[in-house]
Write an enzyme that holds these catalytic residues in place. Structure first.
Site, short mmCIF file in Angstrom:
data_model
loop_
_atom_site.label_atom_id
_atom_site.label_comp_id
_atom_site.label_asym_id
_atom_site.label_seq_id
_atom_site.Cartn_x
_atom_site.Cartn_y
_atom_site.Cartn_z
N ARG A 117 -4.55 6.21 15.48
CA ARG A 117 -5.89 5.64 15.22
C ARG A 117 -6.63 6.34 14.09
NH1 ARG A 117 -5.99 5.51 20.89
NH2 ARG A 117 -5.37 3.45 21.63
N LYS A 139 -9.93 1.84 -0.11
CA LYS A 139 -9.26 0.59 0.27
C LYS A 139 -7.78 0.90 0.50
CE LYS A 139 -12.10 -2.95 -1.92
NZ LYS A 139 -12.16 -4.02 -2.93
N GLU A 181 -8.20 -1.51 -16.88
CA GLU A 181 -9.18 -1.24 -15.82
C GLU A 181 -10.31 -0.36 -16.37
OE1 GLU A 181 -9.63 -2.35 -12.68
OE2 GLU A 181 -7.69 -3.21 -12.13
N LYS A 223 -16.89 4.59 -10.79
CA LYS A 223 -16.37 4.02 -9.54
C LYS A 223 -16.94 4.79 -8.34
CE LYS A 223 -12.94 1.91 -6.87
NZ LYS A 223 -11.64 1.38 -6.62
N GLU A 233 -18.02 -3.34 0.08
CA GLU A 233 -18.02 -4.49 -0.83
C GLU A 233 -18.88 -5.63 -0.31
OE1 GLU A 233 -14.20 -5.30 -2.70
OE2 GLU A 233 -14.87 -7.33 -3.09
N ARG A 237 -20.30 -3.39 -5.01
CA ARG A 237 -18.87 -3.11 -5.24
C ARG A 237 -18.14 -4.32 -5.81
NH1 ARG A 237 -14.83 0.66 -1.57
NH2 ARG A 237 -12.99 0.38 -2.89
N ASN A 241 -14.67 -6.28 -9.39
CA ASN A 241 -13.70 -7.39 -9.45
C ASN A 241 -13.79 -8.19 -10.74
OD1 ASN A 241 -12.69 -6.78 -6.91
ND2 ASN A 241 -14.32 -7.94 -5.90
N HIS A 244 -10.77 -9.93 -12.04
CA HIS A 244 -9.77 -9.94 -10.97
C HIS A 244 -9.60 -11.31 -10.34
CE1 HIS A 244 -9.97 -5.67 -11.57
NE2 HIS A 244 -9.09 -5.43 -10.61
N HIS A 248 -6.00 -12.51 -10.44
CA HIS A 248 -5.16 -12.69 -9.24
C HIS A 248 -4.47 -14.04 -9.27
CE1 HIS A 248 -7.66 -9.63 -6.71
NE2 HIS A 248 -6.69 -9.05 -7.38
N HIS A 261 -0.49 -5.65 -12.95
CA HIS A 261 -1.84 -5.98 -12.47
C HIS A 261 -2.88 -5.85 -13.60
CE1 HIS A 261 -5.31 -6.29 -9.89
NE2 HIS A 261 -5.72 -5.10 -10.28
N1 GLY Z 1 -10.33 -2.27 -6.79
C1 GLY Z 1 -11.65 -2.68 -6.48
C2 GLY Z 1 -12.31 -1.82 -5.46
O1 GLY Z 1 -11.87 -0.72 -5.20
O2 GLY Z 1 -13.28 -2.24 -4.90
#
Ligand code: GLY
Length: 360
Positions: A117, A139, A181, A223, A233, A237, A241, A244, A248, A261
């Protein structure tokens, strides 16, 4: 060298950007940490494992190898790694070090998020893309057959150690893909970073340390700020994107095989820039500057054979499309973006067609 703080409700932690920064690992290990499990790939371990081994010193650790590819970023592999940890004596005091590119960061982080957990993870990213994006912000996840990163968890690391020296062994195409990026970060939040990338393009592509280290550090600083103000997000946040949503669709349409990517994001930023231009949101000189910088850091592989309609249809299926509303991050000037969810599919398709026209 720079060290930034990420402060989220889950955890506050440091992100170190420093040549040789892997050696600082002992500073970030919890005082009574149990056995450490290093999740990595055979390539990364062969190239850079000795630095991590030196930093681990006499600490009890095991190395878990994972064949890092999108096809292998699956729950079944998380389970295999978890079994290996259990066999290797992992308990609640254990810690994971995710040592590799974005896939290892995501999968290793997810493993740590769900093992017993949740146990701590330290991220040590070894690709430019992972250094400026995937490793910071918590993430983690794995792919389903129906889409990328459809399962996962927010699991903030104990620390992120970014060592630009490891990039010397990165293939040039991967290095360049990571730069997109950083260009993204300039467009969304920092005109000085964007202008530096424009004026310093030759030095950046020649991988001069002083400028590469600086643009990595600036991306990480920004960031860290964004994640600190919106871990989950639900607002700010989303600006990360930029490029993106369109990107995507290009990755999915080409089964994640033709574009890295970052290359897909480069194309996506182009489409988003055309869309902002059509909506008369972006001053013409900024529109040209963004397209010009993307050209000068390009080219990306050809988009020949891909139709605008097919990509538009993919936008609707994107995992970030909520109740049929697609959220587009669009620039209003260099260094500022807004999120719009009132774009028609026709408008998006026209922007896609223009971006496809540039990259044949
Ligand atoms: N890659 C976008 C983020 O970390 O929110």
């Amino acid at each position: 060298m720079p060290q930034y703080q990420v402060s989220t409700p889950q955890r506050t932690y440091s992100v170190v950007v420093e040549r040789g920064g892997i050696s600082r690992l002992p500073e970030f290990l919890p005082p009574r940490s149990g056995k450490i499990f290093v999740v990595t790939t055979a390539d990364v371990w062969e190239l850079h494992g000795s630095h991590l081994q030196a930093a681990l010193g006499s600490h009890d650790y095991a190395t878990l190898f994972f064949a890092g590819s999108e096809e292998n970023k699956r729950m079944s592999h998380v389970e295999t790694l978890a079994e290996q940890m259990s066999d290797g004596g992992a308990d609640r005091s254990s810690l994971v070090i995710a040592f590799g590119g974005g896939i290892v960061n995501d999968l290793g982080g997810f493993l740590a998020a769900i093992y017993m957990r949740g146990i701590p993870v330290i991220q040590i990213p070894t690709t430019l893309l992972a250094q400026v994006d995937a490793s910071v912000g918590g993430k983690t996840g794995a792919n389903l057959t129906t889409g990328k990163n459809l399962i996962g968890a927010f699991h903030q690391p104990l620390a992120v150690l970014i060592d630009p020296a490891v990039l010397s062994t990165l293939p040039e195409r991967e290095f360049n893909a990571g730069l997109y990026e950083i260009i993204k970060t300039g467009v969304i939040a920092s005109e000085p970073l964007f202008r530096l990338l424009a004026s310093g393009r030759d030095e950046v592509l020649a991988q001069r340390h002083h400028i590469v280290d600086h643009v990595i550090a600036e991306s990480v600083r920004i960031k860290a700020e964004v994640v600190s103000s919106d871990e989950r997000e639900s607002g700010l946040r989303r600006i990360l994107n930029f490029g993106h949503t369109f990107g995507h669709s290009l990755e999915a349409e080409t089964q994640y095989k033709r574009f890295l990517h970052g290359e897909a994001v480069s194309w996506g930023m182009r489409a988003a820039t055309y869309l902002a231009h059509e909506l008369e949101m972006l001053p013409p000189e900024d529109h040209f500057s963004i397209l010009n910088v993307l050209d000068r850091y390009g080219p990306i592989p050809s988009v020949a054979g891909i139709s605008a309609e097919a990509l538009a249809a993919r936008l609707v299926k994107d995992k970030k499309t909520i109740q049929q509303k697609i959220h587009f991050v669009l620039p209003t000037k260099i260094g500022e973006v807004i999120v719009r969810s009132d774009i028609t599919l026709d408008q998006a398709t026209r922007a896609i067609a223009r971006a496809l026209g540039d990259c044949q």
